[in-house]
Design a protein around this motif. Structure first.
Motif, PDB file in Angstrom:
ATOM      1  N   LYS A  35     -64.439 114.671  43.606  1.00  0.00           N
ATOM      2  CA  LYS A  35     -64.064 114.771  44.297  1.00  0.00           C
ATOM      3  C   LYS A  35     -64.556 114.596  46.303  1.00  0.00           C
ATOM      4  O   LYS A  35     -63.590 114.253  46.512  1.00  0.00           O
ATOM      5  CB  LYS A  35     -64.257 116.636  44.979  1.00  0.00           C
ATOM      6  N   GLN A  36     -65.776 114.837  45.711  1.00  0.00           N
ATOM      7  CA  GLN A  36     -66.177 114.370  46.929  1.00  0.00           C
ATOM      8  C   GLN A  36     -65.864 112.383  47.319  1.00  0.00           C
ATOM      9  O   GLN A  36     -65.367 111.842  48.753  1.00  0.00           O
ATOM     10  CB  GLN A  36     -67.803 114.250  47.571  1.00  0.00           C
ATOM     11  N   PHE A  37     -65.753 111.749  46.518  1.00  0.00           N
ATOM     12  CA  PHE A  37     -65.194 110.409  46.624  1.00  0.00           C
ATOM     13  C   PHE A  37     -63.851 110.143  47.136  1.00  0.00           C
ATOM     14  O   PHE A  37     -63.514 109.650  48.160  1.00  0.00           O
ATOM     15  CB  PHE A  37     -65.860 109.902  45.247  1.00  0.00           C
ATOM     16  N   GLY A  38     -62.927 111.249  46.078  1.00  0.00           N
ATOM     17  CA  GLY A  38     -61.616 110.989  46.731  1.00  0.00           C
ATOM     18  C   GLY A  38     -61.438 111.456  48.571  1.00  0.00           C
ATOM     19  O   GLY A  38     -60.262 110.935  49.069  1.00  0.00           O
ATOM     20  N   LEU A  39     -61.888 112.679  48.553  1.00  0.00           N
ATOM     21  CA  LEU A  39     -62.219 112.678  50.041  1.00  0.00           C
ATOM     22  C   LEU A  39     -62.654 112.110  50.915  1.00  0.00           C
ATOM     23  O   LEU A  39     -61.502 111.679  51.595  1.00  0.00           O
ATOM     24  CB  LEU A  39     -62.858 114.238  50.359  1.00  0.00           C
ATOM     25  N   GLN A  40     -63.585 111.303  50.911  1.00  0.00           N
ATOM     26  CA  GLN A  40     -64.176 110.188  51.564  1.00  0.00           C
ATOM     27  C   GLN A  40     -62.551 108.393  51.724  1.00  0.00           C
ATOM     28  O   GLN A  40     -62.565 108.594  52.719  1.00  0.00           O
ATOM     29  CB  GLN A  40     -65.879 109.364  50.857  1.00  0.00           C
ATOM     30  N   VAL A  41     -62.566 108.953  50.831  1.00  0.00           N
ATOM     31  CA  VAL A  41     -61.027 107.353  50.696  1.00  0.00           C
ATOM     32  C   VAL A  41     -59.841 107.638  51.435  1.00  0.00           C
ATOM     33  O   VAL A  41     -59.896 107.067  51.870  1.00  0.00           O
ATOM     34  CB  VAL A  41     -61.041 107.064  48.623  1.00  0.00           C
ATOM     35  N   GLY A  42     -59.914 109.584  50.759  1.00  0.00           N
ATOM     36  CA  GLY A  42     -57.934 109.801  51.162  1.00  0.00           C
ATOM     37  C   GLY A  42     -58.620 109.371  52.613  1.00  0.00           C
ATOM     38  O   GLY A  42     -57.816 109.900  53.889  1.00  0.00           O
ATOM     39  N   PHE A  43     -59.813 109.960  53.221  1.00  0.00           N
ATOM     40  CA  PHE A  43     -60.137 109.992  54.810  1.00  0.00           C
ATOM     41  C   PHE A  43     -59.864 109.108  55.323  1.00  0.00           C
ATOM     42  O   PHE A  43     -58.766 108.550  56.431  1.00  0.00           O
ATOM     43  CB  PHE A  43     -61.216 110.930  55.219  1.00  0.00           C
ATOM     44  N   GLU A 140     -68.814 104.608  55.551  1.00  0.00           N
ATOM     45  CA  GLU A 140     -68.217 103.105  54.571  1.00  0.00           C
ATOM     46  C   GLU A 140     -68.757 104.137  53.408  1.00  0.00           C
ATOM     47  O   GLU A 140     -69.730 104.751  53.219  1.00  0.00           O
ATOM     48  CB  GLU A 140     -68.638 102.191  54.485  1.00  0.00           C
ATOM     49  N   VAL A 141     -68.029 103.898  52.199  1.00  0.00           N
ATOM     50  CA  VAL A 141     -68.326 104.585  51.223  1.00  0.00           C
ATOM     51  C   VAL A 141     -69.181 103.263  50.459  1.00  0.00           C
ATOM     52  O   VAL A 141     -68.282 102.712  49.705  1.00  0.00           O
ATOM     53  CB  VAL A 141     -67.493 105.539  50.148  1.00  0.00           C
ATOM     54  N   LYS A 142     -70.239 103.399  49.365  1.00  0.00           N
ATOM     55  CA  LYS A 142     -70.725 102.251  48.614  1.00  0.00           C
ATOM     56  C   LYS A 142     -70.069 102.427  46.927  1.00  0.00           C
ATOM     57  O   LYS A 142     -70.055 103.376  46.783  1.00  0.00           O
ATOM     58  CB  LYS A 142     -72.191 102.790  48.285  1.00  0.00           C
ATOM     59  N   GLY A 143     -69.150 101.394  47.006  1.00  0.00           N
ATOM     60  CA  GLY A 143     -69.049 101.187  45.485  1.00  0.00           C
ATOM     61  C   GLY A 143     -69.947 101.357  44.087  1.00  0.00           C
ATOM     62  O   GLY A 143     -70.848 100.675  44.478  1.00  0.00           O
ATOM     63  N   PHE A 144     -69.559 101.466  43.721  1.00  0.00           N
ATOM     64  CA  PHE A 144     -70.557 102.012  42.076  1.00  0.00           C
ATOM     65  C   PHE A 144     -70.811 100.349  41.783  1.00  0.00           C
ATOM     66  O   PHE A 144     -69.876  99.620  41.908  1.00  0.00           O
ATOM     67  CB  PHE A 144     -70.328 102.434  40.817  1.00  0.00           C
ATOM     68  N   VAL A 145     -71.684  99.458  41.916  1.00  0.00           N
ATOM     69  CA  VAL A 145     -71.952  98.014  40.890  1.00  0.00           C
ATOM     70  C   VAL A 145     -73.006  97.702  40.396  1.00  0.00           C
ATOM     71  O   VAL A 145     -74.332  98.672  40.907  1.00  0.00           O
ATOM     72  CB  VAL A 145     -72.259  97.415  42.574  1.00  0.00           C
TER      73      VAL A 145
END
Length: 163
Positions: A35-43, A140-145
């Motif tokens: 949910k948090q990731f989705g909100l950040q990406v949507g923002f 920026e949201v760090k993607g999982f790598v």
């Protein structure tokens, strides 16, 4: 059946209870993180549109009297109104198409504003400055790598550039 038979299965019972508890906790945490990731990406996706709208509001309040500029501002507003706010495939695809048009139209607005303000010797703003500001605001949201240095990992925003 002896009353002590249950004692022989305690290890298995505690293992299953622990595994189930851990599994449920993990599901709950994954849901919240998602949910948090989705909100950040949507923002991050829509902050640029909000900035464009705000910039157009400022231009309207200045009443510059330039018909070309007013026409482009109105065009930006009408394009933004057509953007769907859901995460449906059609809306995401529509956003991609509209975003290209919006960026190009907004560049023409910035060129017009620069021409009008150049006479006053004010700093010239370009679209790169505007977009950089959007990235700073959105963060920026760090993607999982996996198995890579986190500092060199691509951000979700970097990966989303080719929406």
């Amino acid at each position: 059946m002896d009353i002590f038979d249950n004692l022989l299965n305690l290890e298995e019972q505690f293992y299953e209870e622990g595994w189930e508890e851990g599994h449920n906790e993990n599901l709950k945490n994954n849901f919240l993180e998602g949910k948090q990731f989705g909100l950040q990406v949507g923002f991050q996706r829509f902050v640029l549109l909000g900035q464009m709208t705000g910039f157009c509001d400022v231009l309207d309040s200045l009443e510059l009297g330039n018909q070309n500029l007013e026409k482009n501002v109105e065009s930006i507003r009408s394009l933004i109104k057509t953007v769907g706010l859901s995460n449906k495939d059609e809306d995401v695809e529509n956003l991609e198409k509209i975003l290209v048009k919006l960026k190009n139209k907004f560049r023409t607005i910035l060129i017009s504003v620069n021409r009008l303000t150049k006479q006053d010797k004010k700093r010239i703003i370009d679209f790169d400055d505007f977009e950089d500001l959007s990235r700073i605001i959105a963060g920026e949201v760090k993607g999982f790598v996996e198995d890579e240095d986190v500092d060199e990992a691509k951000t979700a925003q970097d990966q989303a550039q080719a929406w």
